[in-house]
Design a protein around this motif. Structure first.
Motif, PDB file in Angstrom:
ATOM      1  N   ASP A 148       1.002  -1.239   0.126  1.00 21.49           N
ATOM      2  CA  ASP A 148      -0.061   0.111  -0.162  1.00 21.49           C
ATOM      3  C   ASP A 148       0.683   1.241   0.057  1.00 21.49           C
ATOM      4  N   LEU A 149       2.085   1.194  -0.121  1.00 20.77           N
ATOM      5  CA  LEU A 149       2.865   2.415  -0.066  1.00 20.77           C
ATOM      6  C   LEU A 149       2.571   3.220  -1.246  1.00 20.77           C
ATOM      7  N   ILE A 150       2.466   4.504  -1.299  1.00 29.80           N
ATOM      8  CA  ILE A 150       2.088   5.555  -2.009  1.00 29.80           C
ATOM      9  C   ILE A 150       3.053   6.541  -2.383  1.00 29.80           C
ATOM     10  N   VAL A 151       3.606   6.561  -3.620  1.00 33.62           N
ATOM     11  CA  VAL A 151       4.645   7.427  -3.907  1.00 33.62           C
ATOM     12  C   VAL A 151       3.923   8.756  -4.524  1.00 33.62           C
ATOM     13  N   LYS A 152       4.469   9.867  -3.986  1.00 28.83           N
ATOM     14  CA  LYS A 152       3.896  11.260  -4.418  1.00 28.83           C
ATOM     15  C   LYS A 152       4.671  12.019  -5.199  1.00 28.83           C
ATOM     16  N   GLU A 153       6.118  11.892  -5.438  1.00 26.25           N
ATOM     17  CA  GLU A 153       6.912  12.484  -6.100  1.00 26.25           C
ATOM     18  C   GLU A 153       7.899  11.723  -6.468  1.00 26.25           C
ATOM     19  N   VAL A 154       8.424  11.930  -7.724  1.00 25.05           N
ATOM     20  CA  VAL A 154       9.589  11.110  -8.268  1.00 25.05           C
ATOM     21  C   VAL A 154      10.710  12.281  -9.323  1.00 25.05           C
ATOM     22  N   ARG A 155      11.770  12.026  -8.913  1.00 26.99           N
ATOM     23  CA  ARG A 155      12.799  12.702  -9.943  1.00 26.99           C
ATOM     24  C   ARG A 155      13.896  11.926 -10.197  1.00 26.99           C
ATOM     25  N   SER A 156      14.098  12.088 -11.504  1.00 26.51           N
ATOM     26  CA  SER A 156      15.235  11.125 -12.137  1.00 26.51           C
ATOM     27  C   SER A 156      16.405  12.029 -12.367  1.00 26.51           C
ATOM     28  N   LEU A 210      21.626  10.718  -8.805  1.00 25.16           N
ATOM     29  CA  LEU A 210      20.797   9.837  -8.203  1.00 25.16           C
ATOM     30  C   LEU A 210      20.007   9.248  -9.520  1.00 25.16           C
ATOM     31  N   ASP A 211      20.101   7.994  -9.860  1.00 26.32           N
ATOM     32  CA  ASP A 211      19.089   7.616 -11.024  1.00 26.32           C
ATOM     33  C   ASP A 211      17.605   7.714 -10.735  1.00 26.32           C
ATOM     34  N   ILE A 212      17.249   7.632  -9.405  1.00 26.81           N
ATOM     35  CA  ILE A 212      15.779   7.742  -9.299  1.00 26.81           C
ATOM     36  C   ILE A 212      15.688   8.202  -7.729  1.00 26.81           C
ATOM     37  N   LEU A 213      15.095   9.277  -7.402  1.00 29.50           N
ATOM     38  CA  LEU A 213      14.913   9.512  -5.968  1.00 29.50           C
ATOM     39  C   LEU A 213      13.400   9.952  -5.908  1.00 29.50           C
ATOM     40  N   ALA A 214      12.546   8.887  -5.209  1.00 30.03           N
ATOM     41  CA  ALA A 214      11.101   9.113  -4.822  1.00 30.03           C
ATOM     42  C   ALA A 214      10.761   9.486  -3.580  1.00 30.03           C
ATOM     43  N   GLU A 215       9.521   9.964  -3.130  1.00 31.33           N
ATOM     44  CA  GLU A 215       9.112  10.238  -1.929  1.00 31.33           C
ATOM     45  C   GLU A 215       7.848   9.877  -1.661  1.00 31.33           C
ATOM     46  N   ASP A 216       7.437   9.316  -0.425  1.00 31.07           N
ATOM     47  CA  ASP A 216       6.088   8.638  -0.422  1.00 31.07           C
ATOM     48  C   ASP A 216       5.270   9.605   0.419  1.00 31.07           C
TER      49      ASP A 216
END
Length: 306
Positions: free
Chosen positions: A70-78, A92-98
């Protein structure tokens, strides 16, 4: 330089490609780069950064690897750059925040990296340094998850997934500093959901829709018109980035329209700047469609005449 001259590629000589012909337009070059990128799988950090720069696709991958359905990602930066004035930059290849402010960094292992543990330590430290604002208490630092994905089993213990466990020596008391490191590899198939995901990473088959939002994203990028436009933009950025950065440093201008030498010089500038951003020699050679031996000579400072 005549049009019938050759350029060395992978210890053999092949005729200069259409992308290097003075009659070939930049649009044609870009089309070739897009097609090259479409052939990549998700173990290419270039393609993974494009594919997972999408909230739902990234969320699918993180859910499977962490086991949090049920993890919800709200923002992604590549390709997120963290810069320090007196220290080495991190890209960073991918940085995400939940939604709970937890940060997740997904990294694809590059073959020229040797000390994997210290690499994860460095990225965690750079993320911490960026997130802790002046005047804030340490308990306000977010939890950081480093997910390190490799093609091979780096730890040679026959597992698809390795979670780093921290505890005090000779006790079972956990040492929880808020940094959690997971190593995942595509070599070992233990039948788990993570192994199935890694199998998909190896193919990135646009017709395989078994991985939900991730499959939808891959199909979009490889098969749909909108995906072509996105891949086109990314390929153009990769190709031109070295030229733009080179101009800032006062280096020779790369692409000179109608001149074969300019196109080759442009590729050389791009190779240097991609290397500085952490791309492997093999990935650079693949993107620029140049033999890896030529790329290595360029990066070592040798002058290669075409």
């Amino acid at each position: 330089m005549g049009t019938n001259e050759n350029i060395t590629k992978d210890n053999s000589t092949t005729n200069i490609t259409a992308a290097e012909s003075p009659e070939t337009s930049f649009i044609s070059i870009k089309d070739q780069l897009v097609e090259k990128a479409r052939s990549f799988n998700l173990l290419s950090n270039v393609f993974m950064s494009v594919a997972l720069n999408d909230t739902l696709a990234c969320q699918h991958v993180i859910r499977v690897i962490t086991g949090i359905p049920d993890l919800i990602v709200k923002e992604v930066r590549s390709q997120h750059r963290i810069s320090k004035v007196t220290a080495h930059d991190a890209i960073l290849d991918i940085l995400a925040e939940d939604i709970h402010r937890r940060l997740v960094n997904l990294e694809i292992q590059r073959k020229d990296i040797i000390d994997h543990a210290r690499r994860t330590r460095f990225y965690a430290a750079m993320i911490d340094g960026e997130c802790l604002e002046k005047g804030k208490d340490y308990n306000q630092m977010p939890d950081v998850y480093i997910i390190y994905i490799s093609e091979t089993d780096l730890w040679s213990s026959g597992k698809t997934l390795y979670n780093v466990e921290k505890k005090f020596k000779e006790t079972e008391i956990p040492y929880d500093d808020g940094v959690y490191i997971t190593y995942v590899n595509a070599e070992v198939d233990d039948g788990s959901d993570v192994a199935k995901l890694m199998d998909y990473f190896k193919t990135a088959d646009p017709e395989d829709m078994s991985h939900g939002d991730l499959s939808a994203r891959i199909h979009f990028l490889k098969c749909e018109e909108g995906g072509y436009l996105e891949m086109c933009e990314v390929s153009e950025k990769i190709y031109n980035e070295g030229i733009i950065e080179g101009k800032k440093e006062g280096k020779k201008e790369g692409i000179i329209e109608g001149k074969k030498e300019g196109i080759i010089e442009g590729k050389k500038e791009t190779a240097f700047n991609m290397k500085n951003k952490g791309y492997s020699d093999a990935t650079i050679a693949d993107i620029l469609d140049v033999g890896i031996n030529v790329i290595q000579q360029w990066l070592s400072g040798s002058i290669v005449k075409s």
